[in-house]
Every structure is written in structure tokens, then in C-alpha cells.
Design a protein around this motif. Structure first.
Motif, PDB file in Angstrom:
ATOM      1  N   VAL A  31       0.908  -1.176  -0.221  1.00 20.21           N
ATOM      2  CA  VAL A  31      -0.376   0.358   0.301  1.00 20.21           C
ATOM      3  C   VAL A  31       1.389   0.523   0.031  1.00 20.21           C
ATOM      4  O   VAL A  31       0.716   2.186  -1.062  1.00 20.21           O
ATOM      5  CB  VAL A  31      -0.922   0.081   1.389  1.00 20.21           C
ATOM      6  N   ALA A  32       1.904   1.373   1.090  1.00 16.33           N
ATOM      7  CA  ALA A  32       3.055   2.255   1.346  1.00 16.33           C
ATOM      8  C   ALA A  32       2.981   2.125  -0.185  1.00 16.33           C
ATOM      9  O   ALA A  32       3.598   3.567  -0.850  1.00 16.33           O
ATOM     10  CB  ALA A  32       4.033   2.284   2.332  1.00 16.33           C
ATOM     11  N   ILE A  33       3.873   1.535  -1.319  1.00 18.36           N
ATOM     12  CA  ILE A  33       4.564   1.768  -1.991  1.00 18.36           C
ATOM     13  C   ILE A  33       3.606   1.953  -3.394  1.00 18.36           C
ATOM     14  O   ILE A  33       3.883   3.471  -4.080  1.00 18.36           O
ATOM     15  CB  ILE A  33       5.208   0.651  -3.443  1.00 18.36           C
ATOM     16  N   ALA A  34       2.146   1.682  -3.188  1.00 19.26           N
ATOM     17  CA  ALA A  34       1.244   2.099  -4.188  1.00 19.26           C
ATOM     18  C   ALA A  34       0.897   3.576  -4.003  1.00 19.26           C
ATOM     19  O   ALA A  34       1.307   4.538  -4.933  1.00 19.26           O
ATOM     20  CB  ALA A  34      -0.095   1.808  -3.851  1.00 19.26           C
ATOM     21  N   LEU A  35       1.013   4.108  -2.145  1.00 21.68           N
ATOM     22  CA  LEU A  35       0.972   5.285  -2.235  1.00 21.68           C
ATOM     23  C   LEU A  35       1.582   6.534  -3.412  1.00 21.68           C
ATOM     24  O   LEU A  35       1.513   7.258  -3.704  1.00 21.68           O
ATOM     25  CB  LEU A  35       0.708   5.462  -0.876  1.00 21.68           C
ATOM     26  N   VAL A  36       2.969   5.871  -2.868  1.00 20.31           N
ATOM     27  CA  VAL A  36       4.145   6.101  -3.547  1.00 20.31           C
ATOM     28  C   VAL A  36       3.907   6.940  -5.091  1.00 20.31           C
ATOM     29  O   VAL A  36       4.476   8.248  -5.361  1.00 20.31           O
ATOM     30  CB  VAL A  36       5.747   5.863  -3.071  1.00 20.31           C
ATOM     31  N   ALA A  37       3.503   5.765  -5.444  1.00 19.02           N
ATOM     32  CA  ALA A  37       4.143   5.508  -7.046  1.00 19.02           C
ATOM     33  C   ALA A  37       2.465   6.440  -7.631  1.00 19.02           C
ATOM     34  O   ALA A  37       2.846   7.177  -8.965  1.00 19.02           O
ATOM     35  CB  ALA A  37       3.493   4.631  -7.827  1.00 19.02           C
ATOM     36  N   VAL A  39       0.640   8.600  -5.780  1.00 16.84           N
ATOM     37  CA  VAL A  39       0.173  10.190  -5.662  1.00 16.84           C
ATOM     38  C   VAL A  39       0.979  11.781  -5.338  1.00 16.84           C
ATOM     39  O   VAL A  39      -0.089  12.971  -6.159  1.00 16.84           O
ATOM     40  CB  VAL A  39       0.721  10.169  -3.544  1.00 16.84           C
ATOM     41  N   GLN A  40       1.739  11.235  -7.024  1.00 16.03           N
ATOM     42  CA  GLN A  40       2.247  13.039  -7.304  1.00 16.03           C
ATOM     43  C   GLN A  40       1.939  13.394  -8.548  1.00 16.03           C
ATOM     44  O   GLN A  40       1.382  14.460  -8.754  1.00 16.03           O
ATOM     45  CB  GLN A  40       3.748  12.305  -7.807  1.00 16.03           C
ATOM     46  N   PRO A  41       0.684  11.750  -9.313  1.00 12.35           N
ATOM     47  CA  PRO A  41       0.793  12.327 -10.579  1.00 12.35           C
ATOM     48  C   PRO A  41      -1.124  12.740 -10.480  1.00 12.35           C
ATOM     49  O   PRO A  41      -1.714  13.830 -10.707  1.00 12.35           O
ATOM     50  CB  PRO A  41      -0.142  10.771 -11.076  1.00 12.35           C
ATOM     51  N   ILE A  42      -1.762  11.896  -9.354  1.00 11.73           N
ATOM     52  CA  ILE A  42      -2.766  12.795  -8.913  1.00 11.73           C
ATOM     53  C   ILE A  42      -2.926  13.938  -8.864  1.00 11.73           C
ATOM     54  O   ILE A  42      -3.630  15.660  -8.332  1.00 11.73           O
ATOM     55  CB  ILE A  42      -3.158  11.872  -7.742  1.00 11.73           C
ATOM     56  N   ASN A  43      -1.658  14.512  -7.988  1.00 12.24           N
ATOM     57  CA  ASN A  43      -1.721  16.310  -6.986  1.00 12.24           C
ATOM     58  C   ASN A  43      -1.103  16.913  -8.374  1.00 12.24           C
ATOM     59  O   ASN A  43      -1.940  17.558  -8.130  1.00 12.24           O
ATOM     60  CB  ASN A  43      -0.415  15.953  -6.035  1.00 12.24           C
ATOM     61  N   LEU A  44      -0.607  16.162  -9.475  1.00 12.44           N
ATOM     62  CA  LEU A  44      -0.516  17.220 -10.402  1.00 12.44           C
ATOM     63  C   LEU A  44      -1.979  17.332 -11.245  1.00 12.44           C
ATOM     64  O   LEU A  44      -2.158  18.313 -12.107  1.00 12.44           O
ATOM     65  CB  LEU A  44       0.137  16.569 -11.523  1.00 12.44           C
ATOM     66  N   ALA A  45      -2.876  16.292 -11.327  1.00 18.04           N
ATOM     67  CA  ALA A  45      -4.197  15.974 -12.315  1.00 18.04           C
ATOM     68  C   ALA A  45      -4.983  16.897 -11.703  1.00 18.04           C
ATOM     69  O   ALA A  45      -5.906  18.340 -11.912  1.00 18.04           O
ATOM     70  CB  ALA A  45      -4.770  15.205 -12.383  1.00 18.04           C
ATOM     71  N   ILE A  46      -4.957  17.019 -10.279  1.00 20.46           N
ATOM     72  CA  ILE A  46      -6.028  18.075  -9.257  1.00 20.46           C
ATOM     73  C   ILE A  46      -5.385  19.336  -9.002  1.00 20.46           C
ATOM     74  O   ILE A  46      -6.324  20.100  -8.955  1.00 20.46           O
ATOM     75  CB  ILE A  46      -5.877  17.277  -7.433  1.00 20.46           C
TER      76      ILE A  46
END
Length: 58
Positions: A31-37, A39-46
Motif C-alpha cells: 500500500v505504501a509503494i502504491a501511494l508513493v507511485a 500520489v504525485q500524478p494525482i496531485n498534478l492532475a488536481i
């Protein structure tokens, strides 16, 4: 005393409680690896969406 040690070792080898803890730790790591992978693209999209909204409002 020898019988006691032998029984203790056999009980230790049969105990599966530690296996559950290891499984939970592996799930948490995945789960931690998935979040790290992701979070950044989601943050950029938002951020892009809010920038578009800000541009439309001005």
C-alpha cells in the motif's frame, strides 16, 4: 529436560501467529509503494483542474 526442549521447539515451529503479522506487514508495504507511485500524478492532475477553474473564474 530434553523432552521439554523438544516440545518447546515443536510448538514454536507449529505456531503460525507470526506468519499473519508478516502478511500484514507485506500488505502495508505494498500500500505504501502504491501511494508513493500514484500520489504525485494525482496531485498534478488536481492542481491542473484547480488552475483551470481559477482561470475560468478570472
Amino acid at each position: 529436560m530434553n523432552h521439554f526442549i523438544k516440545t518447546a521447539i515443536l510448538n514454536f515451529l507449529r505456531d503460525e501467529e507470526g506468519a499473519s503479522a508478516i502478511e500484514y506487514a507485506l500488505i502495508a508495504a505494498m500500500v505504501a509503494i502504491a501511494l508513493v507511485a500514484f500520489v504525485q500524478p494525482i496531485n498534478l492532475a488536481i492542481s491542473a483542474i484547480f488552475t483551470q477553474i481559477q482561470g475560468a473564474l478570472t
